[in-house]
Design a protein around this motif. Sequence first.
Motif, PDB file in Angstrom:
ATOM      1  N   VAL A 194       0.684   4.620   0.991  1.00  0.00           N
ATOM      2  CA  VAL A 194      -0.246   5.436   1.779  1.00  0.00           C
ATOM      3  C   VAL A 194      -0.220   6.884   1.315  1.00  0.00           C
ATOM      4  N   GLU A 217       0.853  -1.171   0.000  1.00  0.00           N
ATOM      5  CA  GLU A 217       0.000   0.000   0.000  1.00  0.00           C
ATOM      6  C   GLU A 217       0.895   1.229   0.000  1.00  0.00           C
ATOM      7  N   ASN A 228      -6.982   4.283  -4.385  1.00  0.00           N
ATOM      8  CA  ASN A 228      -8.028   4.000  -3.397  1.00  0.00           C
ATOM      9  C   ASN A 228      -9.335   4.659  -3.823  1.00  0.00           C
ATOM     10  N   LYS A 287      -3.066   1.216  -3.907  1.00  0.00           N
ATOM     11  CA  LYS A 287      -2.552  -0.104  -3.576  1.00  0.00           C
ATOM     12  C   LYS A 287      -1.892  -0.711  -4.813  1.00  0.00           C
TER      13      LYS A 287
END
Length: 414
Positions: free
Chosen positions: A252, A250, A275, A257
């Motif tokens: 962030v 992932e 996402n 992802k």
Amino acid sequence: MGRVTKSLKMVTHKTTMGFIFIITYMCFLAPVHQAHPQSATISDLSIKNMDFAMNLYRKISSYHDKNIFFSPLSISTSFAALSMATDGVTHKEILKGLNLQQLERADQPEFIPTLFQLLHENITQNGMLKLDQGMALFMDPQFEVEKIFTDQIKTFFDAEIKSVNFTNTKESLSFINEYISNKTEDKVTEMISDLDPVTQLMLINTIFFQGAWQKTFNPNFTENAPFYINNYNIKQVPMMFLEDKFYMMEDVSLGAKVLKLPYQAGVSMLILLPNKGTDYTVIDDDITARKFLSWIRGLEKTKLEVNMPKFKMEESYSLHNILPHMGMDSIFSNSANLTKLSKEGGLKVSEVLHKAVIEVDETGTTAAAATATGIIPYSLPRTFTVNRPFFFFIYHEDTNCLLFMGRVIDPTKN
Ligand SMILES: *[C@@H]1O[C@H](CO)[C@@H](O)[C@H](O)[C@H]1NC(C)=O
Ligand SMILES: *[C@@H]1O[C@H](CO)[C@@H](O)[C@H](O)[C@H]1NC(C)=O
Ligand SMILES: *[C@@H]1O[C@H](CO)[C@@H](O)[C@H](O)[C@H]1NC(C)=O
Ligand SMILES: *[C@@H]1O[C@H](CO)[C@@H](O)[C@H](O)[C@H]1NC(C)=O
Ligand SMILES: *[C@@H]1O[C@H](CO)[C@@H](O)[C@H](O)[C@H]1NC(C)=O
């Protein structure tokens, strides 16, 4: 839940074949009356090519918000071959545009071509990998090409030189189309539909890739499911299903992802899925070779349920309209310096067409890949559901060489 139980029962799979092919062709016109670091490696070349690919991707993306698919390797290779025909400003522009100027050795003009040759050898060494790359130069018999150039593209790019009398437009057309058809195993039959009779030279590069997934999807589990192109546009697409151990991570800070789907023979597809709520156009600006390498390094093995749409794309790009916006413009203009191709002046490249096709589905040959899992897990595995616009990269793992790159906005559009 139904799918989980079904997947536990499966013992054999159909091999999922994805095939991809790419053609880049360049057309040279002779307008009748108008006019480093010391030891670079093939991994360095791959990284440079990757950043070129991302720059090109951003340029294409700035024109439209549709599906995108192309082969960075094919384009870089074609222009690296072409760069040997150029001199002066034109040469500098190409190397800069390809992001290769740092690899240039003033005293070793064959350094970059040699790296391309080594990279190609490394990628194709594994006999299992079906990656056919071919280059051909079609030239008018009247046209005198410098022998050094002819020898160089033969040596470094294994390029064939074919004699074509472009004055006979119809015969030239069918000859070139037959050549491409042969090279692509009849997948591309009518590449060119017309030909300018003043054409003197044509450079064609084809890449054909046929890959079978290491972990195959069972077609019995493929069923229609929604794909959210955006908040207002939802389409039903055939969604493939597979439960297994996969490498994922992932990112962030990016809000996305990453999932690795390995093919056989050292090539993988990396999927970058923004996402929910992350705008893919924001991610466009952040895709770089450095990011890509950080994704690969961050991958961790985990049990996953993967839902992934079947898709098929056919994209064509007129690179002669795009590359000038990346600093490569003199080669397409009357100030093109192609003196290493021919002493005769007034030559320029009139057209560069890149055509790319990909098909990802589960038709193909049968293989026995038994994954027998006997225990129903107490905690259900995590899911990776590709049901909104995503990016994908097909790369050679040993060298990190990016073979193909794409973006799927609408899997039903081809
Ligand atoms: C798919 O379903 C058919 C019919 O139930 C079955 O014969 C076949 O073995 C299944 N295929 C796989 C790969 O599980
Ligand atoms: C091409 O570039 C070389 C090297 O800079 C230069 O000597 C030559 O005059 C140029 N030729 C043309 C036609 O621009
Ligand atoms: C090319 O074809 C034209 C028309 O058929 C012919 O006149 C010409 O001589 C040919 N050129 C060569 C070099 O064969
Ligand atoms: C295409 O392949 C056929 C059969 O191998 C061959 O006879 C023909 O000369 C090839 N055509 C071209 C243009 O290479
Ligand atoms: C291909 O290149 C990679 C990266 O430089 C290297 O690790 C690998 O050994 C090479 N493979 C072969 C078979 O030469």
